[in-house]
Motif scaffolding. Structure first.
Motif, mmCIF file in Angstrom:
data_model
loop_
_atom_site.group_PDB
_atom_site.id
_atom_site.type_symbol
_atom_site.label_atom_id
_atom_site.label_comp_id
_atom_site.label_asym_id
_atom_site.label_seq_id
_atom_site.Cartn_x
_atom_site.Cartn_y
_atom_site.Cartn_z
ATOM 1 N N ILE A 51 4.136 42.975 20.105
ATOM 2 C CA ILE A 51 4.827 42.319 18.997
ATOM 3 C C ILE A 51 4.409 42.931 17.660
ATOM 4 O O ILE A 51 5.240 43.192 16.776
ATOM 5 C CB ILE A 51 4.535 40.807 18.995
ATOM 6 C CG1 ILE A 51 5.241 40.128 20.179
ATOM 7 C CG2 ILE A 51 4.960 40.171 17.683
ATOM 8 C CD1 ILE A 51 6.736 40.017 20.027
ATOM 9 N N ASN A 83 7.051 34.658 19.954
ATOM 10 C CA ASN A 83 8.299 34.558 19.193
ATOM 11 C C ASN A 83 8.538 33.135 18.683
ATOM 12 O O ASN A 83 9.050 32.924 17.578
ATOM 13 C CB ASN A 83 9.492 34.988 20.054
ATOM 14 C CG ASN A 83 9.757 36.479 19.999
ATOM 15 O OD1 ASN A 83 9.303 37.178 19.107
ATOM 16 N ND2 ASN A 83 10.510 36.980 20.976
ATOM 17 N N GLN A 84 8.183 32.157 19.495
ATOM 18 C CA GLN A 84 8.461 30.765 19.165
ATOM 19 C C GLN A 84 7.423 30.140 18.240
ATOM 20 O O GLN A 84 7.716 29.141 17.575
ATOM 21 C CB GLN A 84 8.545 29.936 20.455
ATOM 22 C CG GLN A 84 9.713 30.324 21.357
ATOM 23 C CD GLN A 84 9.604 29.725 22.737
ATOM 24 O OE1 GLN A 84 8.661 28.986 23.035
ATOM 25 N NE2 GLN A 84 10.560 30.024 23.606
ATOM 26 N N SER A 89 8.922 37.555 14.750
ATOM 27 C CA SER A 89 9.502 37.549 16.088
ATOM 28 C C SER A 89 10.421 38.752 16.251
ATOM 29 O O SER A 89 10.857 39.358 15.264
ATOM 30 C CB SER A 89 10.278 36.254 16.342
ATOM 31 O OG SER A 89 11.383 36.151 15.467
#
Length: 213
Positions: A51, A83-84, A89
């Motif tokens: 990420i 991402n959440q 993200s």
């Protein structure tokens, strides 16, 4: 250079009776070399690194079947969680390809690739796979992917094996560097057996004969 956790050649591993191992495999394994919990912790860190490095690029995660399916699923779960639950993200889609390069416990000189018919639609790609031994399988896949002109290709491998047969290829992300032994578990198989084993273990010689085709 990718960072990784090194499992030494003289690593004593862990006794089987310290872990939950399916009873039908108890006589087939020498020892547990990487417990499931350690696999999960290392996979979570790999997800964070991916990420961080991918920026805002759309990730098309390519699962290399069959041995990579468990690592792929767990890695994507960690990426989705990031991402959440963070300010940064990345868009994520998935695809699948299957390769076959083993006969019994030997890596063959040929790599059979199945699938990937729609790879020409891909723009960016992360390819999670189970283990890099000689590197020939991954080099074959990279050659295939290069024909599709992706913006970038990054390879993440749970395991890289120290072996004199290596071509010198190293993935972009590595979970563990391991000794030159035949490993099973966590979806790594021997003639389709041992995929249902949670830990990564060393297969004994008796089992190689028992499950030989």
């Amino acid at each position: 250079m990718a960072s990784y956790l090194q499992i030494a050649d003289d690593e004593k591993g862990h006794e089987l009776d310290l872990f939950c191992v399916p009873r039908h495999y108890e006589n087939d394994l020498d020892k547990v070399i990487i417990p499931h919990g350690l696999i999960m912790d290392r996979t979570e860190r790999l997800a964070r690194d991916i990420i961080r490095d991918m920026g805002g690029h759309h990730i098309v995660a390519l699962c290399v079947l069959k041995g990579g399916y468990k690592f792929f699923a767990d890695l994507l779960d960690y990426i989705k969680a990031l991402n959440q639950n963070s300010d940064k993200s990345v868009p994520l889609t998935v695809d699948f390809i299957r390769v076959k390069s083993y006969c019994n416990d030997k890596s063959t000189n040929s790599v059979k690739v199945i699938g990937g018919d729609e790879l020409s639609n891909l723009s960016g790609k992360v390819s999670p796979l189970d283990i890099v031994e000689t590197g020939r399988t991954m080099q074959t896949l990279l050659s295939l992917l290069s024909e599709c002109n992706p913006k970038m290709v990054k390879v993440v491998s749970l395991l890289v094996k120290r072996t004199p047969r290596s071509s010198g290829y190293r993935p972009d992300y590595i979970g563990f560097e391991v000794p030159d032994a035949f490993l099973v578990g966590y979806a790594l198989d021997y003639n389709e057996y041992f995929r249902d084993l949670s830990h990564i273990c060393i297969l004994n010689d008796q089992a190689k004969e028992k499950y030989k085709v």
